[in-house]
Design a protein around this motif. Structure first.
Motif, mmCIF file in Angstrom:
data_model
loop_
_atom_site.group_PDB
_atom_site.id
_atom_site.type_symbol
_atom_site.label_atom_id
_atom_site.label_comp_id
_atom_site.label_asym_id
_atom_site.label_seq_id
_atom_site.Cartn_x
_atom_site.Cartn_y
_atom_site.Cartn_z
ATOM 1 N N ARG A 94 45.696 43.238 40.830
ATOM 2 C CA ARG A 94 45.024 42.316 39.916
ATOM 3 C C ARG A 94 43.519 42.547 39.823
ATOM 4 O O ARG A 94 42.878 42.048 38.910
ATOM 5 C CB ARG A 94 45.267 40.868 40.349
ATOM 6 N N LEU A 95 42.942 43.261 40.778
ATOM 7 C CA LEU A 95 41.493 43.436 40.827
ATOM 8 C C LEU A 95 41.152 44.924 40.827
ATOM 9 O O LEU A 95 41.687 45.680 41.634
ATOM 10 C CB LEU A 95 40.921 42.781 42.092
ATOM 11 N N VAL A 96 40.252 45.323 39.927
ATOM 12 C CA VAL A 96 39.869 46.740 39.885
ATOM 13 C C VAL A 96 38.361 46.953 39.886
ATOM 14 O O VAL A 96 37.899 48.089 39.879
ATOM 15 C CB VAL A 96 40.496 47.475 38.665
ATOM 16 N N ARG A 97 37.592 45.853 39.889
ATOM 17 C CA ARG A 97 36.138 45.993 39.907
ATOM 18 C C ARG A 97 35.490 44.710 40.431
ATOM 19 O O ARG A 97 36.152 43.697 40.626
ATOM 20 C CB ARG A 97 35.591 46.359 38.536
ATOM 21 N N GLU A 98 34.192 44.773 40.615
ATOM 22 C CA GLU A 98 33.443 43.668 41.216
ATOM 23 C C GLU A 98 33.568 42.361 40.441
ATOM 24 O O GLU A 98 33.764 41.287 41.029
ATOM 25 C CB GLU A 98 31.971 44.064 41.332
ATOM 26 N N ALA A 99 33.477 42.416 39.131
ATOM 27 C CA ALA A 99 33.564 41.197 38.322
ATOM 28 C C ALA A 99 34.920 40.513 38.497
ATOM 29 O O ALA A 99 35.003 39.283 38.488
ATOM 30 C CB ALA A 99 33.310 41.503 36.853
ATOM 31 N N ASP A 100 35.981 41.308 38.687
ATOM 32 C CA ASP A 100 37.307 40.734 38.926
ATOM 33 C C ASP A 100 37.328 39.941 40.231
ATOM 34 O O ASP A 100 37.898 38.854 40.302
ATOM 35 C CB ASP A 100 38.378 41.837 39.004
ATOM 36 N N VAL A 101 36.698 40.491 41.253
ATOM 37 C CA VAL A 101 36.645 39.819 42.558
ATOM 38 C C VAL A 101 35.838 38.525 42.438
ATOM 39 O O VAL A 101 36.230 37.486 42.959
ATOM 40 C CB VAL A 101 36.045 40.740 43.644
ATOM 41 N N ILE A 119 27.173 33.047 48.199
ATOM 42 C CA ILE A 119 28.081 34.193 48.368
ATOM 43 C C ILE A 119 27.632 35.325 47.458
ATOM 44 O O ILE A 119 27.474 35.130 46.250
ATOM 45 C CB ILE A 119 29.542 33.821 48.031
ATOM 46 N N GLU A 120 27.422 36.490 48.038
ATOM 47 C CA GLU A 120 27.184 37.718 47.266
ATOM 48 C C GLU A 120 28.464 38.535 47.347
ATOM 49 O O GLU A 120 29.054 38.674 48.424
ATOM 50 C CB GLU A 120 26.014 38.524 47.838
ATOM 51 N N ILE A 121 28.901 39.071 46.220
ATOM 52 C CA ILE A 121 30.160 39.813 46.150
ATOM 53 C C ILE A 121 29.881 41.245 45.703
ATOM 54 O O ILE A 121 29.138 41.466 44.755
ATOM 55 C CB ILE A 121 31.138 39.121 45.181
#
Length: 185
Positions: free
Chosen positions: A32-39, A86-88
């Protein structure tokens, strides 16, 4: 109608440190997640799910803190008081200087109770232990999410990522091909 409940800071801190990484890992395994914005979106969604029953809590994304002059990926507010920053990051092994400064000033100038650096990815290894200064001890936490995918799961994830990053197929919406200014007359 759902009953409102009071959610304490320690409950939220425990969720961010223990449950949120497990949920992100589950999403990574489910492709479901492939990049930072998804996370970032997934973390926001899970935090909202937890906090929606208490109207005193708010999750703010891309929060600009005037006290720090920095943008913070996610800030959790209890009433109007900043409690958690939180920094992601996607795939980062080490906390960069920019994120370190952002979280450190969130602790010292914004006055959050805890600051978290969350790095998620399918590829890569876990980073070394985070060295903390005296004021960061027990306040700054590093969370690394790296799911244990077997070879076939990893291959499937790579194929999906490639397919999603390329030019997508054309959609089938009714307005496709209509000149943009045609409906503006």
């Amino acid at each position: 109608m759902t009953q409102l409940e009071s959610i304490g800071l320690s409950e939220v801190e425990k969720f961010v440190k223990k449950d949120l990484p497990k949920l992100i890992e589950k999403d990574l395994k489910a492709l479901r997640l492939v990049r930072e914005a998804d996370v970032q979106c997934a973390a926001y969604m899970y935090l909202r799910k937890l906090l929606d029953s208490d109207p005193n809590w708010h999750v703010l994304a891309e929060f600009h803190a005037p006290q720090t002059s920095k943008f913070i990926d996610l800030v959790l507010m209890q009433k109007s008081v900043p409690r958690i920053a939180i920094e992601i990051k996607w795939g980062r092994k080490n906390m960069g200087i920019k994120d370190r400064q952002s979280l450190s000033t969130a602790l010292t100038h914004l006055g959050v109770n805890k600051a978290y650096w969350l790095s998620a990815a399918v590829l890569g290894e876990s980073p070394p232990r985070l060295e903390k200064s005296a004021h960061e001890k027990y306040l700054l936490h590093q969370i690394v999410v790296r799911p244990d995918l077997d070879e076939s799961e990893l291959l499937l994830w790579k194929k999906l990522r490639t397919a999603l990053r390329r030019k997508p197929q054309d959609g089938k919406g009714k307005a496709k091909g209509v000149p943009i200014d045609a409906g503006m007359a």
